[in-house]
Design a protein around this motif. Structure first.
Motif, PDB file in Angstrom:
ATOM      1  N   GLU A  71      -3.789   0.911  -6.073  1.00 28.52           N
ATOM      2  CA  GLU A  71      -2.398   1.044  -5.923  1.00 28.52           C
ATOM      3  C   GLU A  71      -1.668   0.416  -7.050  1.00 28.52           C
ATOM      4  O   GLU A  71      -1.231   1.343  -8.142  1.00 28.52           O
ATOM      5  CB  GLU A  71      -2.124   1.413  -4.672  1.00 28.52           C
ATOM      6  CG  GLU A  71      -2.566   1.564  -3.473  1.00 28.52           C
ATOM      7  CD  GLU A  71      -1.878   0.990  -2.291  1.00 28.52           C
ATOM      8  OE1 GLU A  71      -1.174   0.376  -2.255  1.00 28.52           O
ATOM      9  OE2 GLU A  71      -2.614   1.623  -1.589  1.00 28.52           O
ATOM     10  N   ASP A  91      -7.992  -1.794  -2.152  1.00 31.71           N
ATOM     11  CA  ASP A  91      -6.819  -0.688  -2.361  1.00 31.71           C
ATOM     12  C   ASP A  91      -6.095  -1.164  -2.428  1.00 31.71           C
ATOM     13  O   ASP A  91      -5.082  -0.827  -3.761  1.00 31.71           O
ATOM     14  CB  ASP A  91      -7.680  -0.846  -0.648  1.00 31.71           C
ATOM     15  CG  ASP A  91      -6.280   0.525  -0.769  1.00 31.71           C
ATOM     16  OD1 ASP A  91      -6.505   1.508  -1.177  1.00 31.71           O
ATOM     17  OD2 ASP A  91      -5.794   0.876   0.482  1.00 31.71           O
ATOM     18  N   THR A  92      -5.171  -2.395  -2.290  1.00 30.89           N
ATOM     19  CA  THR A  92      -3.536  -2.535  -3.305  1.00 30.89           C
ATOM     20  C   THR A  92      -3.976  -2.532  -4.800  1.00 30.89           C
ATOM     21  O   THR A  92      -3.462  -1.862  -5.309  1.00 30.89           O
ATOM     22  CB  THR A  92      -2.881  -3.887  -2.742  1.00 30.89           C
ATOM     23  OG1 THR A  92      -2.983  -4.169  -1.097  1.00 30.89           O
ATOM     24  CG2 THR A  92      -1.682  -3.988  -3.262  1.00 30.89           C
ATOM     25  N   ARG A 143      -7.553  -5.971   2.657  1.00 27.57           N
ATOM     26  CA  ARG A 143      -7.781  -4.924   2.379  1.00 27.57           C
ATOM     27  C   ARG A 143      -7.316  -5.221   0.711  1.00 27.57           C
ATOM     28  O   ARG A 143      -6.643  -3.654   0.130  1.00 27.57           O
ATOM     29  CB  ARG A 143      -6.696  -3.596   3.139  1.00 27.57           C
ATOM     30  CG  ARG A 143      -7.582  -3.325   4.040  1.00 27.57           C
ATOM     31  CD  ARG A 143      -7.199  -2.232   4.887  1.00 27.57           C
ATOM     32  NE  ARG A 143      -7.463  -2.240   6.205  1.00 27.57           N
ATOM     33  CZ  ARG A 143      -8.402  -1.348   7.191  1.00 27.57           C
ATOM     34  NH1 ARG A 143      -9.037  -0.764   5.606  1.00 27.57           N
ATOM     35  NH2 ARG A 143      -9.205  -1.495   7.806  1.00 27.57           N
TER      36      ARG A 143
END
Lengths: 101, 301
Positions: B124, B120-121, B117
């Protein structure tokens, strides 16, 4: 024998934490509350780490606990000192509140 | 100016524009400005809000639309806790059984957030960067958004701060902040082998920097982390992250042609891109933490 001493120390540490928690809720002024909070961080954590240190397996295990105690005993009083200093410098009614003058 | 008695005279004066010429200044001051027609009328919030019935109707309508969308989505989801849900067996099994083999990381969480993932990071990290940019836009001190009175107040504060010798804090910070920063670097570098990683290690490093700045002043931190280096580190880390991950994204979702060596699981140089990605995320988080502190206290990095 080791286990018995460790249990005594850990239970004493947990008791200190309970007292500190009670103090934080019970006391109303920032200086009093700071005293209660700092007691949990230094005495309570020190006793628990001492109890765990007695159950340590090897020298690195014990060394880590000593480092944890050292770190907390350096950082927690400094933090409390800074909070107290800010309260003393910013509260205009400090003398009245603390010394009752 | 002679008197205009007859109608003809008045008409003549009107045709010649005598009135207008004589009272030209008044006329210019009083006349209506030609206004450009607004062909594209932008809806003004005040106008809509003044119509209370319409406003409440629109509020309820918008809320109903979103509630309907969410309810439809929820009704399509499999029931919670059902034993045959894909989340209960397939995903977990895949991560636990093939995690080490596919990512090379012993810490499954690091393997998940930075390999399976990673996109996604990346989002962030971008959110953190955006947050610090927003704070920078709002709080940064420059000549346009500061008055002389505020300038004087800040100068007084700085003078008081310089006189105030924080000896206890300085001794504490002198011994503690190197240890804290070193521990943060250890957590970042060991992220794929033990609990930790970029986010936690970066916040520890940021905490060490904040302690150092609180004890020795911002000038001492500015020797190695000023606004220029802050920008370079943040942007450089985000671009490095993007370059590293887009390699595997563009070569195929299933890592087609993915030839980064994974190394032996458990060694410090293993797990493909996870170690450099951890370093990137850690640097961004550390810069963001310190940036927030510096902007909120001093208004400059």
């Amino acid at each position: 024998m080791r286990e018995v001493f460790a249990i005594i120390f850990i239970v004493a540490g947990v008791l200190v934490f309970v007292i500190a928690l009670l103090g934080i809720y019970r006391l109303k002024y920032v200086m009093n509350r700071m005293h209660a909070a700092a007691m949990g961080d230094t005495l309570g954590l020190g006793l628990i780490a001492l109890g765990l240190l007695m159950m340590g397996q090897d020298i690195f295990h014990i060394g880590k606990y000593i480092l944890v105690i050292l770190f907390f005993w350096m950082s927690s009083p400094i933090a409390s000192h800074m909070i107290g200093k800010v309260e003393m410098l910013t509260n205009k009614d400090y003398d009245e509140r603390v010394h009752g003058k | 100016m002679h008197k205009k008695n007859t109608f003809l005279q008045k008409l003549k004066a009107w045709v010649n524009g005598e009135d207008t010429l004589l009272h030209a200044d008044e006329y210019i001051a009083k006349r209506k400005q030609p206004q450009p027609k607004q062909w594209l009328r932008s809806p003004s919030v005040e106008k809509i809000k003044s119509n209370r019935a319409l406003y409440s109707f629109l509020c309820v309508l918008v809320a109903m639309v979103f509630i309907t969308i969410m309810m439809v989505v929820v009704s399509e989801l499999p029931t919670f806790g059902n034993a045959s849900n894909p989340g209960n067996n397939e995903v977990m099994e895949r991560y636990l059984e093939k995690g080490i083999e596919e990512t090379g990381a012993i810490n499954f969480v690091a393997g998940m957030i930075l390999d399976y993932r990673a996109f996604d990071t990346f989002g962030e990290s971008n959110v953190l960067f955006l947050a610090v940019i927003c704070v920078l836009m709002l709080l940064r001190r420059d000549s346009k958004n500061i008055s002389a009175a505020e300038e004087k107040e800040i100068a007084e504060d700085e003078a008081l701060d310089a006189v105030d010798h924080k000896s206890i804090l300085q001794v504490g910070a002198k011994y503690l902040s190197p240890v804290i920063i070193l521990y943060g670097i250890y957590v970042i570098l060991n992220g794929h082998l033990s609990p930790g990683g970029g986010f936690s290690g970066g916040s520890i490093v940021g905490g060490g920097l904040i302690l150092y700045a609180a004890a020795f002043g911002h000038q001492s931190v500015q020797r190695f982390l000023n606004f220029r280096t802050f920008t370079w580190i943040s942007v450089g880390c985000l671009l490095t992250y993007f370059a590293c991950k887009s390699y595997s994204f563009f070569t195929g979702a299933n890592h087609v042609g993915y030839t980064i060596p994974k190394g032996i699981p458990g060694h410090i140089l293993s797990a493909g891109f996870i170690l450099p990605l951890n370093i990137c995320v850690g640097l961004i988080v550390a810069c963001t933490m310190y940036g927030f502190y510096a902007l909120f206290t001093k208004g400059d990095i």
